[in-house]
Design a protein around this motif. Structure first.
Motif, PDB file in Angstrom:
ATOM      1  N   GLN A 107     -17.192 -26.606 123.433  1.00 19.57           N
ATOM      2  CA  GLN A 107     -16.254 -25.695 122.794  1.00 19.57           C
ATOM      3  C   GLN A 107     -16.438 -25.817 121.287  1.00 19.57           C
ATOM      4  O   GLN A 107     -16.057 -26.822 120.690  1.00 19.57           O
ATOM      5  CB  GLN A 107     -14.816 -26.052 123.178  1.00 19.57           C
ATOM      6  CG  GLN A 107     -14.444 -25.635 124.574  1.00 19.57           C
ATOM      7  CD  GLN A 107     -12.964 -25.820 124.834  1.00 19.57           C
ATOM      8  OE1 GLN A 107     -12.373 -26.781 124.381  1.00 19.57           O
ATOM      9  NE2 GLN A 107     -12.370 -24.902 125.563  1.00 19.57           N
ATOM     10  N   GLU A 108     -17.031 -24.782 120.708  1.00 18.89           N
ATOM     11  CA  GLU A 108     -17.229 -24.780 119.262  1.00 18.89           C
ATOM     12  C   GLU A 108     -17.275 -23.353 118.738  1.00 18.89           C
ATOM     13  O   GLU A 108     -17.695 -22.441 119.435  1.00 18.89           O
ATOM     14  CB  GLU A 108     -18.496 -25.548 118.873  1.00 18.89           C
ATOM     15  CG  GLU A 108     -19.758 -25.033 119.528  1.00 18.89           C
ATOM     16  CD  GLU A 108     -20.972 -25.912 119.281  1.00 18.89           C
ATOM     17  OE1 GLU A 108     -20.816 -27.127 119.100  1.00 18.89           O
ATOM     18  OE2 GLU A 108     -22.081 -25.363 119.275  1.00 18.89           O
ATOM     19  N   VAL A 109     -16.811 -23.207 117.509  1.00 23.01           N
ATOM     20  CA  VAL A 109     -16.848 -21.915 116.836  1.00 23.01           C
ATOM     21  C   VAL A 109     -17.980 -21.978 115.813  1.00 23.01           C
ATOM     22  O   VAL A 109     -18.024 -22.903 114.986  1.00 23.01           O
ATOM     23  CB  VAL A 109     -15.494 -21.606 116.142  1.00 23.01           C
ATOM     24  CG1 VAL A 109     -15.581 -20.340 115.322  1.00 23.01           C
ATOM     25  CG2 VAL A 109     -14.391 -21.492 117.174  1.00 23.01           C
ATOM     26  N   VAL A 110     -18.895 -21.028 115.900  1.00 22.03           N
ATOM     27  CA  VAL A 110     -20.045 -21.008 114.988  1.00 22.03           C
ATOM     28  C   VAL A 110     -19.923 -19.808 114.059  1.00 22.03           C
ATOM     29  O   VAL A 110     -19.744 -18.676 114.511  1.00 22.03           O
ATOM     30  CB  VAL A 110     -21.378 -20.956 115.776  1.00 22.03           C
ATOM     31  CG1 VAL A 110     -22.565 -20.914 114.830  1.00 22.03           C
ATOM     32  CG2 VAL A 110     -21.492 -22.140 116.718  1.00 22.03           C
ATOM     33  N   ILE A 111     -20.011 -20.082 112.755  1.00 21.48           N
ATOM     34  CA  ILE A 111     -19.892 -19.026 111.729  1.00 21.48           C
ATOM     35  C   ILE A 111     -21.234 -18.887 111.021  1.00 21.48           C
ATOM     36  O   ILE A 111     -21.802 -19.873 110.552  1.00 21.48           O
ATOM     37  CB  ILE A 111     -18.772 -19.378 110.719  1.00 21.48           C
ATOM     38  CG1 ILE A 111     -17.436 -19.512 111.461  1.00 21.48           C
ATOM     39  CG2 ILE A 111     -18.675 -18.332 109.629  1.00 21.48           C
ATOM     40  CD1 ILE A 111     -16.379 -20.256 110.701  1.00 21.48           C
ATOM     41  N   GLU A 112     -21.697 -17.646 110.955  1.00 18.57           N
ATOM     42  CA  GLU A 112     -23.000 -17.394 110.335  1.00 18.57           C
ATOM     43  C   GLU A 112     -22.892 -16.197 109.402  1.00 18.57           C
ATOM     44  O   GLU A 112     -22.286 -15.186 109.748  1.00 18.57           O
ATOM     45  CB  GLU A 112     -24.031 -17.123 111.434  1.00 18.57           C
ATOM     46  CG  GLU A 112     -25.434 -16.936 110.919  1.00 18.57           C
ATOM     47  CD  GLU A 112     -26.440 -16.671 112.042  1.00 18.57           C
ATOM     48  OE1 GLU A 112     -27.627 -16.544 111.714  1.00 18.57           O
ATOM     49  OE2 GLU A 112     -26.041 -16.574 113.218  1.00 18.57           O
ATOM     50  N   LYS A 113     -23.493 -16.333 108.220  1.00 17.70           N
ATOM     51  CA  LYS A 113     -23.504 -15.221 107.258  1.00 17.70           C
ATOM     52  C   LYS A 113     -24.879 -14.578 107.292  1.00 17.70           C
ATOM     53  O   LYS A 113     -25.892 -15.248 107.139  1.00 17.70           O
ATOM     54  CB  LYS A 113     -23.184 -15.730 105.848  1.00 17.70           C
ATOM     55  CG  LYS A 113     -22.991 -14.601 104.843  1.00 17.70           C
ATOM     56  CD  LYS A 113     -22.634 -15.144 103.482  1.00 17.70           C
ATOM     57  CE  LYS A 113     -23.882 -15.321 102.658  1.00 17.70           C
ATOM     58  NZ  LYS A 113     -23.655 -15.676 101.265  1.00 17.70           N
TER      59      LYS A 113
END
Length: 200
Positions: A107-113
């Motif tokens: 369970q992880e939230v991944v943020i990418e620009k």
């Protein structure tokens, strides 16, 4: 005078309508199995063996569920047999083709620009649904908070993700942890230069 040859009697499967020996190549082999075990066991001895093992396993599970402990040599043999089948079953679940062990989805939230046209950037947020968050609601809240467009789209792996227009990576972690307390800061990651970097 030569004898007239006897016609060959062919056993046809009523499920897939193929001759019984060709059922395994048909579209519904799983559905054909029970009929084949009863009507053509000599063609598929492995199916009969598999059915017997499943029946033995089912009986032992029922006994365990009822709380009956089997005693004596037969009981020991059956418990060993059921132990073997359950351990092999667990291995089947854990192992992928090639012998690799399948890891549980973290369970992880991944943020990418992602920068487009050298000026416009989009912030992609993946994994919010793993914490029981409805993505459509989350995209509305993100769009409202950062006064920008936010939408739920299918990513390259066919999994849904939230695309937010603009670079909001600087303030996003704080907003996520405040709005959704179920998401710990330790479960949030950034993608920087192709590597996953923890936000905390």
């Amino acid at each position: 005078m030569a004898e007239k040859p006897e016609p060959v009697k062919v056993l046809y499967c009523p499920i897939c309508s193929l001759p019984a020996e060709y059922c395994e190549f048909g579209p519904d082999f799983e559905k054909c199995k029970p009929w084949l075990i009863i009507n053509a066991p000599e063609l598929y001895p492995d199916l009969l063996k598999e059915a017997n093992e499943k029946e033995a396993e089912r009986v032992s599970e029922q006994l365990q569920f009822a709380g009956i402990s089997s005693s004596g040599a037969d009981g020991a043999a059956s418990s060993v047999q059921s132990g073997e089948t359950s351990s092999s079953k667990q291995e089947e679940v854990k192992r992928l083709p090639g012998g690799k062990i399948k890891k549980k989805a973290r369970q992880e939230v991944v943020i990418e620009k992602v920068v487009r046209n050298k000026r416009k950037s989009i912030t992609i947020i993946k994994g919010m649904e793993l914490f029981g968050i409805k993505l459509s609601d989350a995209s509305k809240k993100l769009g409202k908070k950062f006064a920008t467009g936010a939408s739920v789209v299918k990513g390259p792996t066919e999994k849904e993700q939230i695309d937010v227009q603009g670079d909001i990576a600087y303030d996003i972690v704080e907003f996520i942890t405040e709005t959704w307390p179920d998401v710990p800061e330790t479960a949030i990651y950034f993608i920087e230069d192709g590597r996953k970097v923890p936000a905390a």
